[in-house]
Design an enzyme around this catalytic site. Structure first.
Site, PDB file in Angstrom:
ATOM      1  N   ARG A 170       0.744  -1.291  -0.089  1.00 31.16           N
ATOM      2  CA  ARG A 170      -0.289   0.048  -0.045  1.00 31.16           C
ATOM      3  C   ARG A 170       0.854   1.296   0.060  1.00 31.16           C
ATOM      4  NH1 ARG A 170      -3.130  -3.211  -1.148  1.00 31.16           N
ATOM      5  NH2 ARG A 170      -5.276  -3.405  -0.524  1.00 31.16           N
ATOM      6  N   SER A 192     -11.123  -0.218   2.113  1.00 34.40           N
ATOM      7  CA  SER A 192     -10.658  -0.344   3.255  1.00 34.40           C
ATOM      8  C   SER A 192     -10.297   0.743   4.023  1.00 34.40           C
ATOM      9  CB  SER A 192      -9.475  -1.273   3.137  1.00 34.40           C
ATOM     10  OG  SER A 192      -9.572  -2.566   2.686  1.00 34.40           O
ATOM     11  N   GLU A 199      -5.950   4.015   5.945  1.00 38.79           N
ATOM     12  CA  GLU A 199      -5.398   3.608   4.391  1.00 38.79           C
ATOM     13  C   GLU A 199      -5.797   4.557   3.358  1.00 38.79           C
ATOM     14  OE1 GLU A 199      -5.358   1.754   0.658  1.00 38.79           O
ATOM     15  OE2 GLU A 199      -7.342   2.389   1.717  1.00 38.79           O
TER      16      GLU A 199
END
Ligand code: EPU
Length: 361
Positions: A168, A249, A350
């Site tokens: 990520r 998410s 996130e």
């Protein structure tokens, strides 16, 4: 190039919260992007680059500078008649809808992104957080990224190693945050390649066929399976489904060293629980953030005023109707506190936070 003023940003995002952009421009060509960036530099305006808006929380106060919506299209594949097994290079405009590109690749019988089906957002957004799902991440197939380097006002092509991809993250949301505007992404796919079926959910979906070893699932069937799985988790944008008003998410899965992981596992065992975990780089353990959320007093379908948690996945915070960004932040804070108190782990958000005083509240 037209620069508009006071443009509401909430409708341009999947979470649908937040205020307006002071200035806003939608750009279809590279030279327009450059021109718009120069407009911002001349007026000393902060720049924000918007893609598909699927991973953003916009502050209620909006964005005080210029928002650039990158709408550069085009999917080119220079060698369309490659033999099976050959690598095929696709050059894709940053503004292309991600799932349209995946569909295109699958129709062309090219493997490498089929597990990333159904992810909302635009192609240009995918390298930034190294989008990943169901056993693939874009870093696996990205060859290079073409971008406007705002530092030197010139267009550069960054080969994959220069992009610094990790779980990520990349230089685009890390060391070089704010420096580049992504214009085009080049992907190396494999014509006739087998679909990737590593992920447990996919193996379960195809269990019978994998056991019987009859015809293996095709790329197209894998794409449909991923979309079906995402739908059950509320991670496929379905019009009219309130669980889809989210930014995907909301927390990263924590990556823990051996000691911290053993502590956590022992803590769970003392409550007769077992936390889902997966091996990560450098002998670390990735643990499920969704599980931590659910085992800290926040269930699926949890409501906190206009903010809430999806009925289908504990990791998706949702706008239940007319939420403000502050409602979402309030719930985020409460979850972080809850998980910290119960398990001693601070969940890291996130999505990208836009227009808040601090970059990552
Ligand atoms: N789980 C729960 N509760 C839930 C959902 C899941 O306890 O509500 C547990 C389950 O035991 C499950 C485990 O968590 O086995 C993992 O769940 P899942 O397979 O749904 O994946 P995830 O780790 O929660 C990640 C990505 C998603 C991506 C999926 C599928 C992150 C932060 N999220 O979610 O990406 O779609 O894997 O590969 O890495 C995103 O980044 O926005 C995103 C949606």
């Amino acid at each position: 190039m037209t620069i508009q003023e006071n443009v509401p940003l909430a409708p341009l995002t999947t979470l649908q919260v937040g205020g307006a952009a002071r200035y806003y421009a939608e750009l279809r060509r590279e030279d327009e992007v450059r021109e718009a960036a120069q407009f911002a530099t001349r007026r000393d305006l902060p720049l924000f680059v918007l893609g598909g808006g699927s991973n953003l929380v916009i502050a209620d106060s909006g964005w005080p500078g210029l928002v650039l919506k990158i709408a550069i299209g085009g999917i080119t594949c220079p060698r369309p008649n490659d033999a099976p097994g050959n690598a095929v290079l696709f050059s894709v405009g940053a503004g292309v809808n991600w799932d349209d590109f995946v569909a295109h690749a699958v129709v062309q019988n090219c493997a490498g992104v089929e597990c990333l089906s159904g992810i909302p957002g635009s192609v240009g957004g995918t390298p930034v957080q190294n989008v990943g799902a169901y056993g693939q991440e874009v870093a696996d197939t990205i060859e290079s990224v073409r971008a406007l380097d705002l530092k030197d006002d010139r267009i550069v092509v960054l080969p994959k190693p220069a992009c610094g991809f990790r779980y990520r993250s990349s230089i685009f949301n890390g060391a070089a945050r704010g420096r580049y505007i992504i214009l085009q992404v080049n992907f190396r796919l494999r014509r006739g390649g087998a679909p990737s079926l590593k992920y447990a959910d996919l193996q379960k979906h195809f269990a019978e066929r994998l056991v019987q070893e009859t015809t293996p699932p095709s790329l197209a069937e894998t794409r449909e399976a991923v979309r079906a799985i995402r739908r059950t988790k509320g991670m496929l944008i379905v019009r009219g489904d309130d669980d889809c008003r989210s930014a995907g998410s909301f927390f990263k899965n924590p990556v823990l060293g051996e000691g911290q992981f053993q502590d956590l596992a022992a803590r769970a065992a003392s409550k007769a629980l077992e936390i889902p975990s997966y091996p990560a780089l450098d002998a670390q353990h990735k643990v499920s953030a969704a599980w931590l959320v659910e085992h800290s007093g926040f269930s699926k379908g949890y409501a906190a005023g206009a903010a809430g948690i999806s009925h289908k996945h504990a990791l998706a915070l949702i706008n239940r109707g007319d939420a403000k960004a502050n409602d979402i932040i309030g719930l985020k804070d409460a979850i972080q506190r809850g998980v910290q108190d119960a398990w001693g782990i601070l969940l890291e958000p996130e999505p990208v936070f836009v227009g808040f005083d601090v970059n990552a509240p």
